[in-house]
Write a protein that holds these residues in place. Sequence first.
Motif, PDB file in Angstrom:
ATOM      1  N   LEU A 212     -44.420  87.937 -80.345  1.00 30.91           N
ATOM      2  CA  LEU A 212     -43.412  88.280 -79.356  1.00 30.91           C
ATOM      3  C   LEU A 212     -43.419  89.423 -78.628  1.00 30.91           C
ATOM      4  CD1 LEU A 212     -40.353  87.383 -77.871  1.00 30.91           C
ATOM      5  CD2 LEU A 212     -39.532  88.349 -79.948  1.00 30.91           C
ATOM      6  N   TRP A 314     -35.716  85.551 -81.217  1.00 30.06           N
ATOM      7  CA  TRP A 314     -36.206  84.319 -80.332  1.00 30.06           C
ATOM      8  C   TRP A 314     -35.017  83.966 -79.288  1.00 30.06           C
ATOM      9  CZ3 TRP A 314     -41.057  83.990 -79.542  1.00 30.06           C
ATOM     10  CH2 TRP A 314     -42.171  84.291 -80.462  1.00 30.06           C
ATOM     11  N   ILE A 351     -42.303  80.968 -72.918  1.00 32.89           N
ATOM     12  CA  ILE A 351     -41.986  82.070 -73.644  1.00 32.89           C
ATOM     13  C   ILE A 351     -42.569  83.240 -72.949  1.00 32.89           C
ATOM     14  CG2 ILE A 351     -42.154  83.485 -75.967  1.00 32.89           C
ATOM     15  CD1 ILE A 351     -41.677  81.056 -77.386  1.00 32.89           C
TER      16      ILE A 351
END
Length: 409
Positions: A212, A314, A351
Amino acid sequence: MNNSDKNIKYGTKSEVGRRAEVFGIFKQNDAGVDANHDTAPVLSMSSLGKFGRFGNQLFQYAFLRICSEASDARVECPPWIGQSLFGHQDAPITQRLPPAIEIKPNQATLFDIVPELIPYLEHLADAPSIQVDATTMDTGIQNYDLYGFFQLHSRYFQPHQACFRRLFQPMEDLKAALEPGLERLRAQGKTIVGLHIRRGDYLIEPRAGFTLVVPTAWYCEWLESIWDELEDPVLFIASDDSENILADFEKFSPVTMKNLDVQLPDRLKDSDAEFYIDFFTLTQCDIVCTSNSIFSFIACMLNERAKKFSRPHWNFETKFIDFDPWNSEPLLWLGDTQPKFLKSFTDIASIVYTTQGLGAALKAIFIYKPKSQIKQLLTRLYLGYQAQKVAGLIKSLLYTLGWSRAWDK
């Protein structure tokens, strides 16, 4: 010669890329294996230093030591950077032991994604494997070689907190070299806010379910939400991409390890150990905001000073969440209650587009994702062949085509 007497150089390859190095561990000759080894109980981790980088190695070593103490077994491991930093002097590997493979309830591991790895290790050790999990720290285990990342929910390490922290204290000469830099940092204010911003391999490994990359703007928003409430705050940034991100934090006058003017002991000059300056400083901050990274999570576990720990997650609406380093998952995997070891095409596209923009999303989809898939396939084919020759190759191909039971025993 003790492992700690060797010149140990820290590897800086990508987190995911380094995992493949373990596949050649037993391909070396037997020069370092003593056929007349002691018959006392042993617990080894021949993969230490190969499965992931620094933070991963600390979790693995802690698991090894805690399990060995529970079973009164002698620890054996190869040279790794922790010996130079923390002064551990464990015995080198003297024998090949049967593999003990990490399993995680309700979560896939590398051994599920690369099913050829277990038969490969069993073939090289000429012995069947067993499975281990968090409970092994209490029950103990003898005469096995541990394989896994052992990034357990930190509540499992909590009963061993004192031991865990004691294992990872810098050697006296290293601590003496770090203290002046810490004093320079504290002289600039009263509340040290530490940020860890991970880029590097997270940019080129979009398939992994934990990679991430949070925009610097999000970190700035988080800082602005707490900055005015703090007493004389100072911002310290630890990052593998400082040159490209520091300008984004200009309003907070950030400090990096370069400003601390730390001179590591001469014995570490050729070890690529400068990263430890960042790590140690994070363990001394008053507030810490991490990346979704083992490196900064374990620094928080060792931090006995901070009162607030935050990290990205997230949910992109809230962006950050507070956490307890001793009662949390070390990594937040996409999927939460059903963690995904690998992201789907849709996951990657949405993402990366949200966090890095269109250009990065196109690179992730058309360059990084295919390269990762090809590398994984080639690795699996290699392991399948090494484990069972042509039959292994066929099993790997069948597994790739969708026959999930191809490698079932």
